[in-house]
Motif scaffolding. Structure first.
Motif, PDB file in Angstrom:
ATOM      1  N   LEU A  59       0.818  -1.206   0.000  1.00  0.00           N
ATOM      2  CA  LEU A  59       0.000   0.000   0.000  1.00  0.00           C
ATOM      3  C   LEU A  59       0.855   1.261   0.000  1.00  0.00           C
ATOM      4  O   LEU A  59       0.545   2.243  -0.683  1.00  0.00           O
ATOM      5  N   HIS A  60       1.950   1.229   0.731  1.00  0.00           N
ATOM      6  CA  HIS A  60       2.867   2.379   0.752  1.00  0.00           C
ATOM      7  C   HIS A  60       3.370   2.688  -0.657  1.00  0.00           C
ATOM      8  O   HIS A  60       3.394   3.853  -1.081  1.00  0.00           O
ATOM      9  N   HIS A  61       3.754   1.660  -1.389  1.00  0.00           N
ATOM     10  CA  HIS A  61       4.297   1.884  -2.739  1.00  0.00           C
ATOM     11  C   HIS A  61       3.204   2.285  -3.721  1.00  0.00           C
ATOM     12  O   HIS A  61       3.472   3.055  -4.657  1.00  0.00           O
ATOM     13  N   ILE A  62       1.998   1.773  -3.539  1.00  0.00           N
ATOM     14  CA  ILE A  62       0.899   2.188  -4.411  1.00  0.00           C
ATOM     15  C   ILE A  62       0.680   3.690  -4.298  1.00  0.00           C
ATOM     16  O   ILE A  62       0.517   4.405  -5.294  1.00  0.00           O
ATOM     17  N   VAL A  63       0.729   4.187  -3.050  1.00  0.00           N
ATOM     18  CA  VAL A  63       0.477   5.609  -2.815  1.00  0.00           C
ATOM     19  C   VAL A  63       1.690   6.464  -3.165  1.00  0.00           C
ATOM     20  O   VAL A  63       1.576   7.489  -3.844  1.00  0.00           O
ATOM     21  N   ASN A  64       2.872   6.026  -2.753  1.00  0.00           N
ATOM     22  CA  ASN A  64       4.048   6.881  -2.858  1.00  0.00           C
ATOM     23  C   ASN A  64       4.895   6.638  -4.096  1.00  0.00           C
ATOM     24  O   ASN A  64       5.460   7.585  -4.652  1.00  0.00           O
ATOM     25  N   TRP A 109      -0.681   6.877  -6.645  1.00  0.00           N
ATOM     26  CA  TRP A 109      -2.128   6.695  -6.760  1.00  0.00           C
ATOM     27  C   TRP A 109      -2.800   7.169  -5.469  1.00  0.00           C
ATOM     28  O   TRP A 109      -2.511   6.646  -4.384  1.00  0.00           O
ATOM     29  N   PRO A 110      -3.722   8.109  -5.532  1.00  0.00           N
ATOM     30  CA  PRO A 110      -4.447   8.519  -4.326  1.00  0.00           C
ATOM     31  C   PRO A 110      -5.465   7.484  -3.884  1.00  0.00           C
ATOM     32  O   PRO A 110      -5.927   7.505  -2.747  1.00  0.00           O
ATOM     33  N   GLN A 111      -5.831   6.584  -4.773  1.00  0.00           N
ATOM     34  CA  GLN A 111      -6.843   5.571  -4.464  1.00  0.00           C
ATOM     35  C   GLN A 111      -6.751   4.472  -5.513  1.00  0.00           C
ATOM     36  O   GLN A 111      -6.143   4.647  -6.570  1.00  0.00           O
ATOM     37  N   TRP A 162       8.832  -4.775  -4.556  1.00  0.00           N
ATOM     38  CA  TRP A 162       8.506  -3.964  -3.386  1.00  0.00           C
ATOM     39  C   TRP A 162       8.417  -4.816  -2.121  1.00  0.00           C
ATOM     40  O   TRP A 162       8.664  -4.330  -1.018  1.00  0.00           O
ATOM     41  N   LEU A 163       8.064  -6.088  -2.292  1.00  0.00           N
ATOM     42  CA  LEU A 163       7.912  -6.982  -1.151  1.00  0.00           C
ATOM     43  C   LEU A 163       9.076  -7.969  -1.046  1.00  0.00           C
ATOM     44  O   LEU A 163       8.990  -8.968  -0.325  1.00  0.00           O
TER      45      LEU A 163
END
Length: 734
Positions: free
Chosen positions: A28-33, A37-39, A112-113
């Motif tokens: 989730l951190h990488h999706i946002v940062n 992506w804001p959502q 990322w993981l």
């Protein structure tokens, strides 16, 4: 059954973003940062809960809606949270090019993981494969044929390699389900489940299906009814003119759909491929245009015509060499003012950069194909999905109008697996014996976990394989016999891993550079003067033919080349498309912009065909020549069934078409009506020529009667034939 999502408010998803919060925090951190992506998108939010729960799912959304991420993000979260180790996810695609296109994205996400992604298909080097076998990735992108090759290879310890497998993602699942590759995929997945001793979570991705629940049932295979399954289809397809387009199981609207915005889809009549090239070269200069053709020959001819007009043109089709296709697709992705001409090879999700226009020569084979092709455009903010149809002749204009009428009604073809895949059963039994080296004669069917069609007639197929020497018995054990070695043993049984038949073609080389493959008839037909070929949009003169190794050497020339491939061109039309074409003849208008030329030509088509178009049934016309035509407007498979069923009434020398079949010249209306009434109670499968068996791979491993029955069943459309027989018919003298 279906997860739905309502409209967003203030940029927040329908569940307030709670779905995203369930993903692994690092992801989730990488999706946002990292992605910024804001959502999550609607489909991605809706898929989180069922996929985290381990449910089998089919994810449906428009092209470029983030289906890959919708499937992979929850699986990566489970991988991290549940501490999956080793190869735990397979990502299966129908095209190697699509795998190559996806690999960088999925490699980034898994990294990322701290996880790894790799790709394995027929073009991957032996050293890369050895590295994958030594150190298994967490996620492997591959094809069904490559999975089969791994299972039967003596170099792969398949039980160890697949031991930790948990889930399989099937991208473009509709592309598998509609043909024998789908049966092959299901059978291979069952063998994998049997090998590891547990069912696999199955996730299918698609943009265009007309029967989502049935597709999910098909994808679940032997686990259907035993495991939870979800169809996730949260939002509608913006390429369709009304709200039923991504809920194609819903009935078509009873009133005509609202017209689409002018310029989104336009239908034009150009009269020839030469004129199509003139239009393409003059329109939309400075833009990137993708042109779809319905045959490789048409791609080659149009490509050459465009280049002669000074248009920067690239080509893509299955008979071009891999390097040639890659050069074209890479150059096209990096260019601006250019055209790439392609068959359906670029219909699926291969990324060729931002497109401005899609142009269709003639008509695609289905509404599903149209939706895929529309989805290649309109991906940039402020742009609109669009398609310009250029009909080179009247039949293609009528097909295009009928297809667009169906599209306007929100109808999409249901995906139906081909019936009675007995040849796949034979292939799978042989492949299992290669995989295990020997298999118990009483337990072999356990490997498919009760999946149809590995019951019932499968025992008959097994006995035939033993009787004909494809298999041998030693006590109760079965193993590969000499006939299988003779027919399929070339190159370590590589022919066993693919269920489609590749026609014999010659490889064309300019020096040491492979250009592609051609139909051998181009090298054997009589010609006056030098023999010239058209390949990769250029003309070549043949300098030498190596008949033994099936190679042809060429050098470039200015013009005069010919292109041809067996099986090129439009396939038989469906019942629904043929009926939509009749509706056009009767005055129905597709909800798209029509040019003056298209309007004028449709008017002439209507005048020509109107006497043969019965709004509530069928028409029998008697021509001045004496020929009698029965206009069913019912499609190729329906007319094949009717031709066989009405054998006493039809012309024995005829070849039926999609729209009509020819009757006996001495037929009277009374005889006709009596014959029709009798036929309703005794529908017959179409007659099949034994020569047609060559197109059914592994047909030699079947009793001939079963092979012929398989082809006859697949050629038939019994429900539509019965519908036609129940309709009223009228006689017309033209």
């Amino acid at each position: 059954m279906t997860a739905t999502a309502g409209p967003r408010e203030n940029g927040v998803g329908p569940d307030g973003g709670a779905a995203a919060e369930r993903l692994h925090p690092v992801l989730l951190h990488h999706i946002v940062n990292t992605l910024g992506w804001p959502q999550l998108r609607e489909l991605q939010e809706a898929a989180v809960a069922p996929l985290l729960a381990g449910d089998d799912s089919v994810l449906l959304a428009a092209t470029a809606s983030g289906k890959t991420e919708a499937a992979v993000f929850p699986l990566l979260s489970r991988m991290a949270s549940e501490q999956w180790a080793g190869l735990s996810v397979l990502y299966v695609c129908p095209l190697k090019a699509l795998l190559n296109n996806l690999e960088p994205r999925l490699r980034t996400y898994s990294s990322w993981l701290g996880r790894r992604t790799a790709v394995w298909h027929g073009d991957v080097t032996a050293s890369t494969r050895r590295a994958i076998l030594r150190d298994r990735p967490d996620l492997l992108l591959t094809t069904p044929e490559s999975i089969e090759a791994m299972l039967v290879s003596a170099n792969v310890e398949h039980a160890r390699f697949f031991a930790d497998l948990r889930a399989v993602v099937v991208d473009e699942v509709h592309a598998f389900a509609g043909d024998d590759r789908g049966w092959h995929l299901l059978a291979v997945l069952e063998r994998l489940s049997h090998t590891i001793g547990r069912p696999l979570q199955r996730i299918g991705l698609s943009a265009t299906v007309g029967n989502p629940p049935e597709l999910l049932t098909w994808l679940q295979g032997s686990e259907s009814g035993r495991r939870p399954g979800r169809v996730v289809a949260p939002h509608l397809d913006p390429t369709a003119p009304n709200s039923t387009a991504t809920d194609p199981a819903a009935p078509a609207p009873s009133t005509p759909a609202a017209p689409t915005p002018a310029g989104q889809i336009e239908l034009d009549y150009v009269g020839s491929l030469q004129n199509a090239a003139t239009v393409i070269s003059a329109l939309h200069r400075g833009e990137k245009r993708l042109v779809f053709c319905e045959s490789r020959q048409e791609v080659e001819e149009l490509g050459q015509l465009l280049r002669m007009k000074g248009v920067t043109t690239f080509l893509s089709h299955a008979s071009l060499a891999l390097d040639e296709r890659r050069r074209s697709e890479q150059a096209f992705a990096e260019a601006r003012d250019c055209v790439i001409v392609s068959t359906s090879t670029l219909e699926l999700g291969v990324d060729v950069g931002d497109l401005d226009r899609v142009i269709q020569i003639g008509a695609p084979r289905s509404v599903a194909s149209l939706l895929q092709r529309l989805g290649r455009t309109g991906r940039r903010p402020g742009t609109t999905r669009n398609c310009l149809f250029l009909a080179p002749d009247r039949p293609s204009l009528l097909r295009a109008a009928g297809l667009l009428l169906l599209w306007g009604r929100g109808w999409v073809e249901p995906v139906v697996a081909p019936p009675e895949p007995r040849h796949i059963v034979a292939q799978q039994i042989l492949a299992l014996c290669l995989q295990e080296r020997q298999v118990g004669g009483n337990v072999w069917h356990d490997w498919w976990n009760g999946l149809e069609p590995f019951t019932g007639s499968a025992e008959v197929i097994l006995r035939h394989l033993v009787e004909q020497g494809y298999l041998q018995r030693d006590g109760d054990m079965l193993f590969i016999g000499p006939e299988a070695e003779l027919r399929f043993g070339h190159r370590h049984f590589m022919a066993m891993t693919a269920v489609f038949t590749a026609p014999p073609e010659f490889t064309v080389l300019a020096g040491r550079t492979e250009l592609g493959r051609i139909d051998p008839s181009l090298l054997t037909e009589q010609v006056q003067g030098p023999r010239r070929l058209l390949l990769a949009g250029r003309s070549w003169q043949v300098t030498y033919v190596d008949w033994k190794r099936r190679r042809c050497f060429v050098e470039p020339v200015d013009s005069g080349g010919k292109a041809r491939w067996t099986g090129s061109g439009i396939a038989g039309l469906s019942f629904e498309l043929s009926r939509a074409m009749r509706d056009v003849v009767l005055g129905a208008e597709p909800p798209v912009a029509l040019t003056r030329r298209a309007t004028d030509q449709l008017a002439e088509i209507r005048e020509q065909h109107l006497p043969a178009a019965h709004p509530g049934g069928t028409t029998v016309t008697r021509l001045p020549s004496g020929d009698v035509h029965w206009w069913t407007w019912a499609g190729f498979r329906t007319n094949a069934t009717l031709t066989s069923t009405l054998a006493g009434l039809t012309d024995p020398l005829q070849e039926h078409t999609d729209l009509y079949l020819r009757l006996r010249r001495d037929l009277t209306p009374a005889q006709w009506r009596a014959g029709i009434a009798d036929a309703r109670d005794r529908l017959c499968l179409p007659e099949v020529d034994e020569k047609a068996l060559s197109g059914l791979k592994f047909n030699t491993a079947l009793p001939q009667r079963l092979a012929l029955a398989t082809l006859a069943t697949r050629l038939a459309d019994l429900p539509s034939a019965l519908e036609v027989l129940r309709e009223p018919s009228r006689f017309v003298i033209v």
